[in-house]
Write an enzyme that holds these catalytic residues in place. Structure first.
Site, mmCIF file in Angstrom:
data_model
loop_
_atom_site.group_PDB
_atom_site.id
_atom_site.type_symbol
_atom_site.label_atom_id
_atom_site.label_comp_id
_atom_site.label_asym_id
_atom_site.label_seq_id
_atom_site.Cartn_x
_atom_site.Cartn_y
_atom_site.Cartn_z
ATOM 1 N N ASP A 51 42.389 28.054 24.343
ATOM 2 C CA ASP A 51 42.455 29.621 24.242
ATOM 3 C C ASP A 51 41.669 29.818 23.123
ATOM 4 O O ASP A 51 42.153 29.254 22.070
ATOM 5 C CB ASP A 51 44.049 29.955 24.105
ATOM 6 C CG ASP A 51 44.098 31.326 23.895
ATOM 7 O OD1 ASP A 51 42.884 32.105 23.727
ATOM 8 O OD2 ASP A 51 45.354 31.895 24.146
ATOM 9 N N CYS A 75 30.700 33.137 25.265
ATOM 10 C CA CYS A 75 30.829 34.107 26.493
ATOM 11 C C CYS A 75 32.164 34.481 26.837
ATOM 12 O O CYS A 75 32.284 35.201 27.709
ATOM 13 C CB CYS A 75 30.316 33.350 27.791
ATOM 14 S SG CYS A 75 28.355 33.085 27.364
ATOM 15 N N TYR A 151 38.105 47.135 23.692
ATOM 16 C CA TYR A 151 36.667 46.397 24.150
ATOM 17 C C TYR A 151 35.763 46.772 23.368
ATOM 18 O O TYR A 151 34.710 46.069 22.811
ATOM 19 C CB TYR A 151 36.176 46.834 25.687
ATOM 20 C CG TYR A 151 35.210 45.672 26.219
ATOM 21 C CD1 TYR A 151 35.727 44.604 26.714
ATOM 22 C CD2 TYR A 151 34.005 46.316 26.486
ATOM 23 C CE1 TYR A 151 34.693 43.698 27.009
ATOM 24 C CE2 TYR A 151 32.878 45.370 26.943
ATOM 25 C CZ TYR A 151 33.370 44.276 27.247
ATOM 26 O OH TYR A 151 32.446 43.166 27.896
ATOM 27 N N THR A 186 29.984 39.693 38.175
ATOM 28 C CA THR A 186 30.623 38.522 37.741
ATOM 29 C C THR A 186 32.166 38.862 38.169
ATOM 30 O O THR A 186 32.542 39.932 38.373
ATOM 31 C CB THR A 186 30.629 38.398 36.145
ATOM 32 O OG1 THR A 186 31.662 39.325 35.555
ATOM 33 C CG2 THR A 186 29.326 38.296 35.566
HETATM 34 P P1 NAD Z 1 34.186 36.591 33.547
HETATM 35 O O1 NAD Z 1 35.811 37.051 33.740
HETATM 36 O O2 NAD Z 1 33.859 35.956 34.819
HETATM 37 O O3 NAD Z 1 34.260 35.238 32.644
HETATM 38 C C1 NAD Z 1 34.978 35.178 31.215
HETATM 39 C C2 NAD Z 1 35.477 33.888 31.075
HETATM 40 O O4 NAD Z 1 36.132 33.822 29.940
HETATM 41 C C3 NAD Z 1 36.582 33.235 32.139
HETATM 42 O O5 NAD Z 1 36.147 31.994 32.594
HETATM 43 C C4 NAD Z 1 37.877 33.186 31.345
HETATM 44 O O6 NAD Z 1 38.664 32.175 31.857
HETATM 45 C C5 NAD Z 1 37.235 32.904 30.078
HETATM 46 N N1 NAD Z 1 38.373 33.450 29.055
HETATM 47 C C6 NAD Z 1 39.060 34.685 28.989
HETATM 48 N N2 NAD Z 1 40.045 34.510 28.085
HETATM 49 C C7 NAD Z 1 39.715 33.473 27.340
HETATM 50 C C8 NAD Z 1 40.284 32.750 26.337
HETATM 51 N N3 NAD Z 1 41.458 33.274 25.661
HETATM 52 N N4 NAD Z 1 39.950 31.645 25.859
HETATM 53 C C9 NAD Z 1 39.192 30.939 26.622
HETATM 54 N N5 NAD Z 1 38.449 31.477 27.612
HETATM 55 C C10 NAD Z 1 38.597 32.826 28.184
HETATM 56 O O7 NAD Z 1 33.536 37.332 32.664
HETATM 57 P P2 NAD Z 1 32.050 37.815 32.533
HETATM 58 O O8 NAD Z 1 31.782 38.925 32.990
HETATM 59 O O9 NAD Z 1 31.202 36.439 32.646
HETATM 60 O O10 NAD Z 1 32.027 37.961 30.967
HETATM 61 C C11 NAD Z 1 31.294 37.076 30.036
HETATM 62 C C12 NAD Z 1 31.257 37.771 28.496
HETATM 63 O O11 NAD Z 1 30.198 38.791 28.819
HETATM 64 C C13 NAD Z 1 32.521 38.373 27.934
HETATM 65 O O12 NAD Z 1 32.417 38.638 26.926
HETATM 66 C C14 NAD Z 1 32.225 39.967 28.566
HETATM 67 O O13 NAD Z 1 32.806 40.976 27.938
HETATM 68 C C15 NAD Z 1 30.624 40.078 28.534
HETATM 69 N N6 NAD Z 1 30.223 41.074 29.279
HETATM 70 C C16 NAD Z 1 30.248 41.188 30.681
HETATM 71 C C17 NAD Z 1 29.586 42.099 31.367
HETATM 72 C C18 NAD Z 1 29.840 42.229 32.916
HETATM 73 O O14 NAD Z 1 29.239 43.394 33.471
HETATM 74 N N7 NAD Z 1 30.205 41.297 33.610
HETATM 75 C C19 NAD Z 1 28.819 43.121 30.463
HETATM 76 C C20 NAD Z 1 28.667 43.044 29.097
HETATM 77 C C21 NAD Z 1 29.286 42.031 28.447
#
Ligand code: NAD
Length: 251
Positions: A51, A75, A151, A186
């Site tokens: 975590d 990420c 956020y 995603t």
């Molecule tokens: P996702 O939910 O597919 O993946 C996120 C991963 O982080 C998951 O595997 C989850 O288990 C892990 N995670 C969550 N909390 C955690 C913790 N406390 N400790 C360890 N792991 C943890 O999301 P995503 O869309 O791939 O997002 C990845 C990053 O990109 C994030 O930081 C998100 O804010 C950012 N982001 C996403 C988007 C989008 O549109 N998808 C846009 C801008 C930024």
């Protein structure tokens, strides 16, 4: 830096953008470790359950990785929505805190633990580079929409810290950059209603489509390979500039 043969840590490497990044780095010959809460790492990627909001857990996970670490992609992240206050009362401060603890402190924890290891790396190449760190920021780092306080706090903080960490670590030959995606397809956004997604994508200039995780990974690869890129947050958003609120948030 050439990632082949290097050790790369990807937080949140079991899903979405982190997963694509882990897969990309594994495919180009890096030894990749995913630090994630749960799920399964991609094939060829080692998974350490962790975590990121718990610094002791992050330190233990990094201690379990032997040898030099050259790349860190922060990420791991979660979403979160809710106004700071309404006529009914204050917003959910516990939820606010949790988003900041995972998205902002989580990246700080991983960076603190991994950068400590990177500092001990042998300098490489004509610049004496020791490591590269990439932060998954967001367009909310710059234009948080209504209801996106927690956020936005986490992602604006991470964008701001990108330059500070680049400055902190420059003396050790470690670069720090951010990538700020717009809407990416995603699991994090998979539950959003189709009409809401269509509205969000309508704010993009061109192309008006969701980004793919592999497009994020490709920018990670570019950042790793480009020594002069440091302290920068690169938007990956098809020129999206989100408005104050969506029709959805006005309902
Ligand atoms: P996702 O939910 O597919 O993946 C996120 C991963 O982080 C998951 O595997 C989850 O288990 C892990 N995670 C969550 N909390 C955690 C913790 N406390 N400790 C360890 N792991 C943890 O999301 P995503 O869309 O791939 O997002 C990845 C990053 O990109 C994030 O930081 C998100 O804010 C950012 N982001 C996403 C988007 C989008 O549109 N998808 C846009 C801008 C930024």
């Amino acid at each position: 830096m050439e990632p082949a043969g290097k050790c790369a840590v990807v937080t949140g490497g079991n899903s979405g953008l982190g997963r694509a990044t882990a897969q990309w780095l594994e495919a180009v010959g890096a030894d990749v470790i995913s630090l994630d809460l749960s799920g399964e790492a991609p094939e060829g990627v080692r998974f350490i359950a962790c975590d990121v909001s718990d610094f002791a857990a992050v330190e233990a996970a990094v201690a379990a990785i032997e040898g030099p670490i050259h790349i860190l992609a922060n990420c791991a992240g979660i979403g979160g929505i809710g106004p700071i206050a309404t006529a009914e009362g204050p917003g959910d401060m516990a939820a606010f805190r949790h988003v900041v603890e995972v998205n902002l402190l989580g990246a700080a924890h991983a960076t603190a633990a991994v950068a400590t290891r990177m500092i001990g790396n042998a300098p490489e190449g004509e610049d004496g580079e020791r490591g590269v760190i990439i932060n998954a920021c967001s367009i909310a780092s710059f234009e948080g929409q209504e209801g996106m306080g927690a956020y936005t706090a986490s992602k604006a903080g991470l964008a701001g810290l990108t330059l500070v960490w680049a400055r902190d670590l420059s003396r050790h030959g470690i670069r720090v950059n951010g990538i700020a995606p717009g809407f990416m397809a995603t699991p994090m956004v998979a539950m959003l209603p189709d009409d809401f997604v269509a509205e969000l994508l309508g704010d993009a200039e061109f192309p008006k489509r969701a980004g793919r995780p592999d497009e994020f990974a490709e920018v990670v690869d570019f950042v790793i390979h480009t020594p002069l890129l440091n302290g920068e947050v690169i938007r990956l958003d098809a020129a999206t500039r989100p408005p104050a609120r969506t029709k959805w948030s006005m309902d």
